[in-house]
Write a protein that holds these residues in place. Sequence first.
Motif, PDB file in Angstrom:
ATOM      1  N   GLU A 176       0.840  -1.207   0.000  1.00  0.00           N
ATOM      2  CA  GLU A 176       0.000   0.000   0.000  1.00  0.00           C
ATOM      3  C   GLU A 176       0.875   1.256   0.000  1.00  0.00           C
ATOM      4  O   GLU A 176       0.560   2.244  -0.661  1.00  0.00           O
ATOM      5  CB  GLU A 176      -0.930   0.003   1.223  1.00  0.00           C
ATOM      6  CG  GLU A 176      -1.966   1.126   1.140  1.00  0.00           C
ATOM      7  CD  GLU A 176      -2.779   1.297   2.419  1.00  0.00           C
ATOM      8  OE1 GLU A 176      -2.823   0.374   3.240  1.00  0.00           O
ATOM      9  OE2 GLU A 176      -3.367   2.383   2.576  1.00  0.00           O
ATOM     10  N   THR A 228      -5.568  -6.401   7.298  1.00  0.00           N
ATOM     11  CA  THR A 228      -6.205  -5.691   8.430  1.00  0.00           C
ATOM     12  C   THR A 228      -5.300  -4.565   8.922  1.00  0.00           C
ATOM     13  O   THR A 228      -5.780  -3.471   9.238  1.00  0.00           O
ATOM     14  CB  THR A 228      -6.514  -6.673   9.585  1.00  0.00           C
ATOM     15  OG1 THR A 228      -7.136  -7.828   9.053  1.00  0.00           O
ATOM     16  CG2 THR A 228      -7.428  -6.047  10.615  1.00  0.00           C
ATOM     17  N   LEU A 266      -5.539  -1.738   6.500  1.00  0.00           N
ATOM     18  CA  LEU A 266      -6.850  -1.077   6.605  1.00  0.00           C
ATOM     19  C   LEU A 266      -6.949  -0.225   7.867  1.00  0.00           C
ATOM     20  O   LEU A 266      -7.465   0.900   7.829  1.00  0.00           O
ATOM     21  CB  LEU A 266      -7.980  -2.120   6.598  1.00  0.00           C
ATOM     22  CG  LEU A 266      -8.270  -2.804   5.265  1.00  0.00           C
ATOM     23  CD1 LEU A 266      -9.320  -3.892   5.445  1.00  0.00           C
ATOM     24  CD2 LEU A 266      -8.745  -1.792   4.218  1.00  0.00           C
ATOM     25  N   THR A 307      -4.912   2.912   7.512  1.00  0.00           N
ATOM     26  CA  THR A 307      -5.625   3.821   6.610  1.00  0.00           C
ATOM     27  C   THR A 307      -6.824   4.459   7.312  1.00  0.00           C
ATOM     28  O   THR A 307      -7.104   5.647   7.121  1.00  0.00           O
ATOM     29  CB  THR A 307      -6.085   3.075   5.332  1.00  0.00           C
ATOM     30  OG1 THR A 307      -4.983   2.332   4.828  1.00  0.00           O
ATOM     31  CG2 THR A 307      -6.563   4.030   4.259  1.00  0.00           C
ATOM     32  N   ALA A 308      -7.521   3.667   8.154  1.00  0.00           N
ATOM     33  CA  ALA A 308      -8.676   4.204   8.888  1.00  0.00           C
ATOM     34  C   ALA A 308      -8.234   5.288   9.868  1.00  0.00           C
ATOM     35  O   ALA A 308      -8.885   6.339   9.980  1.00  0.00           O
ATOM     36  CB  ALA A 308      -9.378   3.069   9.625  1.00  0.00           C
TER      37      ALA A 308
END
Lengths: 140, 104
Positions: A10, A106, A109, A112-113
């Motif tokens: 990412e 996870t 994610l 990123t959250a």
Amino acid sequence: MACFVAPATEAVITTVVNAVIKHKESKRIQTEGTEHAAEAIEAHKSKISFSTKLGWLNKMLWGGSALLAFEHAWHGEVVPYFPFFTAVTNGEVSEMLAEMSSVGVTMALLVTAVWGGMVAVSGIIEKRNDKAEDTVSEGV
Amino acid sequence: MTLLITIFAAIVSTLVWYVRDDRRELNLGLLCLMFWGASIMWLTDAIFEYAELGAQYFTPAASDMLNDSYLGISVVALGLMIWLVSFLYKDPKGVIRKALTTGR
């Protein structure tokens, strides 16, 4: 095993996207700068550019992945020679891929959250500052 | 222990970032975000491990704890080294550039 690969992947993508956005932003500032110099400079002063905000995500992803890669090297799961992952040598590729797709994804994610939350909060602060400035200029 | 030590490093670096006026010059944002990024990743790892082991996750063997503490301190040292290299590369006060050009 190799969960840090997902956030590192990412990080590569967001770094490329950030470079493109930075290029577009600098082009826009140049165009605006020649047309309405003072207003453009003022507008860019009070707001954090999106490329800067994306830079926060880059730093979290690259930094986190680097430190996690070190942890994996510490545990002997990553080696400095081909094929780099001991899981590959030990024939545990499916387990490695399963871990990457569960824990690794996870991780990416969640980071990123958290970044999304940071961007949202900074957006709210920027809007509040703009409102305060408008109130001051109206009062004057 | 690695997660705990990294979280403490993230909190301390964030406090330093908040207090210092020259945070941009010192590139403190990199240090904070790097430690927070790693903390979130290890937290995820811990959640998955907890789901697998249950309450046993909180009672590790002494040797594992010692090894994890040693790893945590090494991780903080590595993070500080990455930050130091980026800071010296940026060279905000031009000290290195000056030293290299004047030979002092």
